[in-house]
Scaffold this motif. Sequence first.
Motif, PDB file in Angstrom:
ATOM      1  N   ILE A   5       0.867  -1.224   0.041  1.00  0.00           N
ATOM      2  CA  ILE A   5       0.004  -0.153   0.042  1.00  0.00           C
ATOM      3  C   ILE A   5       1.007   1.145  -0.122  1.00  0.00           C
ATOM      4  CG2 ILE A   5      -1.937   0.956   1.019  1.00  0.00           C
ATOM      5  CD1 ILE A   5      -2.782  -1.486   2.459  1.00  0.00           C
ATOM      6  N   GLY A   6       1.894   1.136  -0.806  1.00  0.00           N
ATOM      7  CA  GLY A   6       2.794   2.515  -0.999  1.00  0.00           C
ATOM      8  C   GLY A   6       3.682   2.829   0.082  1.00  0.00           C
ATOM      9  N   VAL A   7       3.879   1.851   1.159  1.00  0.00           N
ATOM     10  CA  VAL A   7       4.716   2.013   2.279  1.00  0.00           C
ATOM     11  C   VAL A   7       6.084   2.417   1.831  1.00  0.00           C
ATOM     12  CG1 VAL A   7       5.716   1.079   4.430  1.00  0.00           C
ATOM     13  CG2 VAL A   7       3.333   0.838   4.085  1.00  0.00           C
ATOM     14  N   ASP A 199      -4.816  -1.436   7.382  1.00  0.00           N
ATOM     15  CA  ASP A 199      -4.644  -0.455   5.966  1.00  0.00           C
ATOM     16  C   ASP A 199      -4.461   0.990   6.764  1.00  0.00           C
ATOM     17  OD1 ASP A 199      -4.837  -2.589   4.300  1.00  0.00           O
ATOM     18  OD2 ASP A 199      -6.985  -2.268   4.067  1.00  0.00           O
ATOM     19  N   SER A 200      -5.364   1.322   7.663  1.00  0.00           N
ATOM     20  CA  SER A 200      -5.033   2.672   8.114  1.00  0.00           C
ATOM     21  C   SER A 200      -3.682   3.146   8.973  1.00  0.00           C
ATOM     22  CB  SER A 200      -6.269   3.204   9.467  1.00  0.00           C
ATOM     23  OG  SER A 200      -7.592   3.099   8.759  1.00  0.00           O
ATOM     24  N   ALA A 203      -1.268   3.341   5.743  1.00  0.00           N
ATOM     25  CA  ALA A 203      -1.364   4.575   5.083  1.00  0.00           C
ATOM     26  C   ALA A 203      -0.757   5.743   5.888  1.00  0.00           C
ATOM     27  CB  ALA A 203      -3.122   4.796   4.839  1.00  0.00           C
ATOM     28  N   THR A 204      -1.025   5.654   7.249  1.00  0.00           N
ATOM     29  CA  THR A 204      -0.201   6.705   7.912  1.00  0.00           C
ATOM     30  C   THR A 204       1.061   6.608   8.123  1.00  0.00           C
ATOM     31  OG1 THR A 204      -2.388   6.733   9.561  1.00  0.00           O
ATOM     32  CG2 THR A 204      -0.216   7.712  10.249  1.00  0.00           C
ATOM     33  N   ASP A 206       2.862   5.663   5.551  1.00  0.00           N
ATOM     34  CA  ASP A 206       3.095   5.959   4.301  1.00  0.00           C
ATOM     35  C   ASP A 206       3.551   7.601   4.385  1.00  0.00           C
ATOM     36  OD1 ASP A 206       4.005   5.378   1.325  1.00  0.00           O
ATOM     37  OD2 ASP A 206       2.129   6.159   0.825  1.00  0.00           O
ATOM     38  N   ALA A 207       2.453   8.160   4.725  1.00  0.00           N
ATOM     39  CA  ALA A 207       2.237   9.487   4.776  1.00  0.00           C
ATOM     40  C   ALA A 207       3.048  10.261   5.712  1.00  0.00           C
ATOM     41  CB  ALA A 207       0.830  10.052   5.235  1.00  0.00           C
ATOM     42  N   SER A 214       2.362  12.801  10.256  1.00  0.00           N
ATOM     43  CA  SER A 214       2.272  12.822   9.049  1.00  0.00           C
ATOM     44  C   SER A 214       0.960  13.619   8.431  1.00  0.00           C
ATOM     45  CB  SER A 214       1.666  11.220   8.770  1.00  0.00           C
ATOM     46  OG  SER A 214       0.345  11.101   8.946  1.00  0.00           O
ATOM     47  N   ALA A 216      -1.456  12.513   6.636  1.00  0.00           N
ATOM     48  CA  ALA A 216      -2.672  11.756   6.577  1.00  0.00           C
ATOM     49  C   ALA A 216      -3.576  12.132   7.512  1.00  0.00           C
ATOM     50  CB  ALA A 216      -2.190  10.078   6.813  1.00  0.00           C
TER      51      ALA A 216
END
Length: 218
Positions: A5-7, A199-200, A203-204, A206-207, A214, A216
């Motif tokens: 997921i883009g990490v 997933d949350s 996403a955090t 990654d951001a 972040s 996010a």
Amino acid sequence: MQRVIGVRNVRVVLIGGTSNVGKSTVAQAVAEKLGFEWLSTDGLARHPGRPWRVPEREVPAHVVKHYGSLTVDELITSVLGHYERLWPRVEELITTRAAEGGVRTGLVLEGSALLPVRVARLGVPRTAAVWLTADEAVIRARVHAAGHYEAAGDEERHLVDKFLARTKRYQTLMIDVIDRLGLDRIDAGDGRSVAALVDSVLATVDARNAVGRSSAER
């Protein structure tokens, strides 16, 4: 590092939060998805544990005394002092694992000992942090279920009540610091599945643009 997921190039993921908020469950699932190792700060040095019986043991006498004799203020002072004393070991672990590169897999480290103010001061690259929180009603329900509160006797209930009061007070203090410092937290008690919480968290991570911070949405 496996890319999920883009990490981005994160070697250490820190997941903090109060007791019974779901840190271990979420952290293990994050570690599995990333192919990372999972550890808990409880494994480094444990403060008096949960004051209820489990199938393999009764509540130790020192745990009964700890929760039975101290006020909630004293319980908070005691556990915060423990986390402060433990921090040098936690920091060394984070720093070492973040610097290891491809020598070992990454690390997901979870625990209440991940004090937001300490984490915010970390200057360790490839490290991201997020804290899990939940409404007090959710935490109460989880603690009561874990402690078999409905079937417990008066003394056992008293110990669980003290543990719960300390747990809620710790989260209140923790959230105040997290929000004041602009760190990341996720509601783990809003009914989302473990997969959705994972997933949350990712996403955090990654951001992030600094450890614990972040862009996010929280």
